[in-house]
Design an enzyme around this catalytic site. Structure first.
Site, mmCIF file in Angstrom:
data_model
loop_
_atom_site.group_PDB
_atom_site.id
_atom_site.type_symbol
_atom_site.label_atom_id
_atom_site.label_comp_id
_atom_site.label_asym_id
_atom_site.label_seq_id
_atom_site.Cartn_x
_atom_site.Cartn_y
_atom_site.Cartn_z
ATOM 1 N N CYS A 1 -4.529 -1.555 -1.730
ATOM 2 C CA CYS A 1 -4.713 -0.115 -1.972
ATOM 3 C C CYS A 1 -5.645 0.042 -3.165
ATOM 4 C CB CYS A 1 -3.346 0.500 -2.264
ATOM 5 S SG CYS A 1 -3.425 2.222 -2.798
ATOM 6 N N CYS B 1 -11.084 2.905 -0.111
ATOM 7 C CA CYS B 1 -9.692 3.262 0.182
ATOM 8 C C CYS B 1 -9.356 2.498 1.456
ATOM 9 C CB CYS B 1 -9.554 4.765 0.400
ATOM 10 S SG CYS B 1 -7.920 5.248 1.011
ATOM 11 N N THR B 2 -8.219 1.829 1.449
ATOM 12 C CA THR B 2 -7.911 0.961 2.594
ATOM 13 C C THR B 2 -7.538 1.751 3.855
ATOM 14 O OG1 THR B 2 -5.681 0.712 1.709
ATOM 15 C CG2 THR B 2 -7.271 -1.021 1.199
ATOM 16 N N HIS B 3 -7.364 3.066 3.716
ATOM 17 C CA HIS B 3 -7.162 3.898 4.906
ATOM 18 C C HIS B 3 -8.480 4.176 5.637
ATOM 19 C CE1 HIS B 3 -3.201 4.805 3.229
ATOM 20 N NE2 HIS B 3 -2.894 5.477 4.317
ATOM 21 N N GLU C 1 -3.630 8.820 8.449
ATOM 22 C CA GLU C 1 -2.188 8.654 8.714
ATOM 23 C C GLU C 1 -1.780 9.390 9.997
ATOM 24 O OE1 GLU C 1 0.624 7.295 6.783
ATOM 25 O OE2 GLU C 1 -0.716 6.213 5.437
ATOM 26 N N GLY D 1 -3.123 9.002 -3.689
ATOM 27 C CA GLY D 1 -4.440 9.357 -4.234
ATOM 28 C C GLY D 1 -4.530 10.628 -5.060
ATOM 29 N N ASP E 1 0.869 -1.182 0.000
ATOM 30 C CA ASP E 1 0.000 0.000 0.000
ATOM 31 C C ASP E 1 0.909 1.236 0.000
ATOM 32 O OD1 ASP E 1 -2.442 1.574 0.441
ATOM 33 O OD2 ASP E 1 -1.716 1.884 2.476
ATOM 34 N N SER E 2 0.295 2.382 -0.194
ATOM 35 C CA SER E 2 1.065 3.620 -0.157
ATOM 36 C C SER E 2 1.528 3.955 1.270
ATOM 37 C CB SER E 2 0.218 4.770 -0.701
ATOM 38 O OG SER E 2 -0.974 4.876 0.046
#
Ligand code: DGL
Length: 279
Positions: A73, A184-186, A152, A43, A10-11
């Site tokens: 991601c 979005c995985t966040h 984050e 993104g 992922d990022s």
């Protein structure tokens, strides 16, 4: 039987929400996690840059001899899945198709909302999959660019997050959707903030469960399950204390001793020949 690790990337920290589910559903598998924390967020970037960054991560993971790649991601899945599949000798599992499958199964009204990064929303991949699986369904899209930095930063249940959630999600409430895809995985990190705005009648669907089920099916079909000992590794391109903190919050364990800071080969060009083939 295959004892090699599964490469999950992922990022940044978002892919850990998928990792948590893999650890839960596949406790006998080793995970090799890679988060590009030095360059997060992806993104807001264009598809070509995302593809280039993603292929650099893939190159890194293939050199570590992973047996499968999980693109944890949505932005990378939306912009680089085909490019990754074209160079990978091992199975590649992305998050979007399995997640849409779960969303389409849950909707009663066929009005589905999708929130994601600008890259994911602009790619048009979500509506494409929804229409392929549920012809007449309506898709309401909304990009939420500031959710990733908030996740984050760990600003859960924070007034700023609540205010932004309302701003981003009110238009979707007006669309009277009954399912909202956290594309979005966040975003599962902000699940409570999102649920608080959307209300109880809207079911939230995220990528972790459906993607992991897809991974299980792929490993089983290819007879690639691990029967040996398990060893997890976590690599990031910028090892900050924040990563450890959020990882602990997501995974419920302290992974300090397992995290390494690594450098990706950024000279590597898209589709370049020397991309390692680990088969
Ligand atoms: N977690 C990623 C996604 O699923 C991307 C977040 C970002 O880097 O912008 O889209």
């Amino acid at each position: 039987v295959d004892s090699r690790p599964i490469g999950v990337f992922d990022s940044g920290v978002g892919g850990l929400t998928v990792t948590r589910e893999i650890l839960r559903q596949l406790p006998n598998e080793s995970i090799f996690y890679l988060g590009d924390t030095a360059r997060v967020p992806y993104g807001p970037r264009g598809p070509e840059i995302i593809r280039r960054f993603a292929l650099q991560m893939v190159d890194f993971l293939l050199r570590r001899d992973v047996k499968a790649l999980v693109i944890a991601c949505n932005s990378i899945s939306a912009c680089a899945f085909e490019a990754i599949r074209a160079v990978s000798p091992v199975p590649v599992i992305e998050v979007i198709r399995p997640t849409v499958g779960a969303a389409v199964r849950r909707t009663r009204t066929r009005r589905v909302g999708v929130i994601g990064t600008a890259a994911t929303v602009n790619s048009g991949v979500y509506p494409r999959h929804v229409h392929a699986m549920a012809g007449r369904a309506r898709v309401a899209l909304q990009s939420c660019p500031l959710f990733v930095p908030l996740a984050e930063e760990g600003l859960y249940a924070h007034p700023v997050t609540r205010m932004l959630a309302k701003e981003y999600l009110d238009p979707l409430r007006a669309e009277r959707i009954d399912v909202l895809v956290l594309g979005c995985t966040h975003y599962p990190l902000l699940r409570r903030d999102i649920a608080a705005v959307m209300g109880r009648r809207v079911t939230l669907v995220d990528s972790a469960g459906p993607t992991t089920r897809e991974l299980c099916a792929v490993l089983e079909e290819a007879d690639m399950e691990n029967r040996g000992p398990v060893r997890h590794r976590f690599c990031v391109t910028d090892a900050s204390p924040k990563f450890l903190e959020i990882a602990q919050r997501i995974l419920g364990v302290n992974i300090q001793g397992y995290v390494r800071q690594v450098t990706l080969d950024t000279e590597m060009l898209v589709g370049e020949e020397r991309l390692v083939r680990s088969a």
